[in-house]
Every structure is written in C-alpha cells, then in structure tokens.
Design an enzyme around this catalytic site. Sequence first.
Site, PDB file in Angstrom:
ATOM      1  CE  LYS A 137      34.324 -20.339 -53.347  1.00 38.84           C
ATOM      2  NZ  LYS A 137      33.295 -19.234 -52.066  1.00 38.84           N
ATOM      3  NE  ARG A 190      30.325 -19.510 -45.676  1.00 35.84           N
ATOM      4  CZ  ARG A 190      31.020 -19.343 -46.865  1.00 35.84           C
ATOM      5  NH1 ARG A 190      31.824 -18.381 -47.471  1.00 35.84           N
ATOM      6  NH2 ARG A 190      31.058 -21.302 -47.018  1.00 35.84           N
TER       7      ARG A 190
END
Length: 380
Positions: free
Chosen positions: A36, A131
């Site tokens: 990414k 998260r």
Amino acid sequence: MGTPRLEINLSKIAHNVRTISDLYGSKGINVAAITKGVCGDPVIADIIVKNGIDVLGDSRMANIRHMIQAGIDARFILIRTPFPSQLEEVVKYAHLSFNSELAVIKSLSTIALASNKTHHIILMMELGDLREGVMPNDMPDMVKEILKLEGIKLEGIGTNLSCHSGIKPDDEKMKTLSWMATSLEDQFNIKLSVVSGGSSANYDWFNSTNDVGRINQLRIGESILLGVEPIGRHPIEHLYTDAFTLFAEVIESKIKPSLPYGDVGQDVFGNIPVFEDKGKMKRAILGLGRQDMYVSALTPQLDVDILGASSDHMIINCKQQDIKTGNELAFNLNYAALLSAMTSPYVTKKMSKYDERPRVLSNGRAKRFEAKITQSNYPH
C-alpha cells in the site's frame, strides 16, 4: 526530468526484500510484503516477488486489481476489513481477506458460493490498539459461527498493533495471540495455518524474544521500503534507508526578513502562524506544496530548515548553503511522506534500472549503506 520527483532505487528495495525475508525466516516467520505504501505499483511488486516474497498485502482493492491485471504472480491479501459494498470484488481478486464482522463474513460466504469459490479469511483479534478486531472473549463464539459457513475457509487469526494508538507489540501480546490460536484449535478441532502477529512494528519484539510462539507471519511494508522500524523510526542494520528520494526545485532565492510584517490572520489552511524574529535570512522557495504531498514529513538532506509550506510552495531557511534558483534539493521521506508522494499525481516517479546482483562484503554479510546528502545543480 520534472520536479517534484520521487526517485526509486529498485535494487535497494530488492536488497531489503531479501534481507527482511532472511531475518524473519531465521525464526520461522514468513513475510507478507505490504504494497500500500507504493500504491500497489506493479514494477515494485514484481521486484518483491522476484526476490522471494510471493504473498502481497494491500489495503485497497484497486491496488490488488491493478497488480493482478499487470500479471503479478502472487497470493494477494486484503489487509483492510472489506467494505460491504465491494465484497464481490474481494472474492474475485483477493485470495484472502482480514475480517472482524460476522455479517460481512456471511456475505462473503454467499458471494463465494455463487462464484463457485472458497474465500479464505484471517479473523482479526483486538489486543489493545483499538482499530479492527474481535474482542478476545468473543473469539470462540465468532469462530463457531464462521465454521458453519460454506464457501469460507478460516485460515488463521491475526492482530494489528501500533497503527492507530501506537500500542507496541510485545511478548505478552504475542503470547496471547499464540494462546488464542491453540485454544481455538483445541476447542473446535481445527488447524489454523496462519497466525499473523503484526507488522514492521514487531521488529523490536522479534529481536528480543527467544520464543515467537505460534506467530508465523508478519506483514512488512515500511521496513522493506524505508529500512526502518516504525516504533522509533530507527534504521535496521543491513537495510537501505534511501531507496526513495524526493527532489524539489528552487524557484526563488532571496534575502528577506524572517518576521512577516502586517496584521496577522489565518493562513490558507485556517491556522494562525507564529514566527520568531531571527533577522534577515536567505530564504528559498521550492516548487513543492501541500497539494503535492505531505511536506511536513520530509527531511532535507542539506543543512537547511523548512519554515513552512502553502498549497504550492515550500519555504526554507538556506542557512549557510549556497542555494540558487534552478537547484534541486533532495529530501528523505518517512512513511507518511512516501504514502502521499506515491499517491500524488503531481509527483513524478522515476525508477532506476534494476540490478539483480546482490551487494555483499567478502565475509558474505550484507553491507550497511548510509544515505548520501546530495544537491543537483542545474544551469540558472
């Protein structure tokens, strides 16, 4: 070549891939390379695969689709929990996805069955970073429901640390994840082939532990690309830290006051800036601003100070440097800067020719390379 420009050394990335793979492999941990940070660039992905890592993880389906369509031969993991709106694409392109919501997994099951496929998943467990992840006490009930689903293969469990709240991976958290893997196997008479313990942030834990437990996968992006560990951003021995260099061009160089004059209001980003009077200074303006990339995450390779940036301009204090209009200044990037530079359409990307020859010393150990400070002088 135009500016702003990101120069990418493919040979240094290849070296880092091999070194990281060998490092973690020494304790039986496989590496999934995270792409990414380079927006799933197929050229860089191909370098990673050619140098020994054939599992690639990315947070965006567009990047995974792009790499597959470019012919990258790898196993692709979607490392961000899937959007409910993109599940057909997830099943079509991703071999495996990280999940934490039962409703989403049930939908993946339905789509996989309709597509005559089996979609593999990693069930994420919350270990404190807050998260994504299932709370530990809820893991058995979640697994019980997942095992009822057709078209879904529970390949393993994993966790994420350090990314949101900065919570460090440590021995206690890795032992908890390992214990959970064994407990689930015993309770449900299954075999979990993957226990994914985290990311580049696990480097200190890896070095300090004598027993990695059940952890057999780490998802490594920043260490491969930038040669550092993310907790303190310290360089990792034998890795390149300068595979990426950002160049920006000087468009003005003048002696000016250090203290602005006139009534002060908000700047273009809604802040009220504060300045210190340091007398007159040689100030340079570079053709690089916040619309181009995340400029506050850059570090100049020359001894200059970044004073600030607007949408299109970066202002620096030249200090003792002889900086002229037309010069190109080089900057080191941290992970935030790399993400924004690779994403930006305004930053030109220039890749070096790939040299497959590994760089080693006579004793066979990889050489540690330090970033060089350079300044390219163009006619002016």
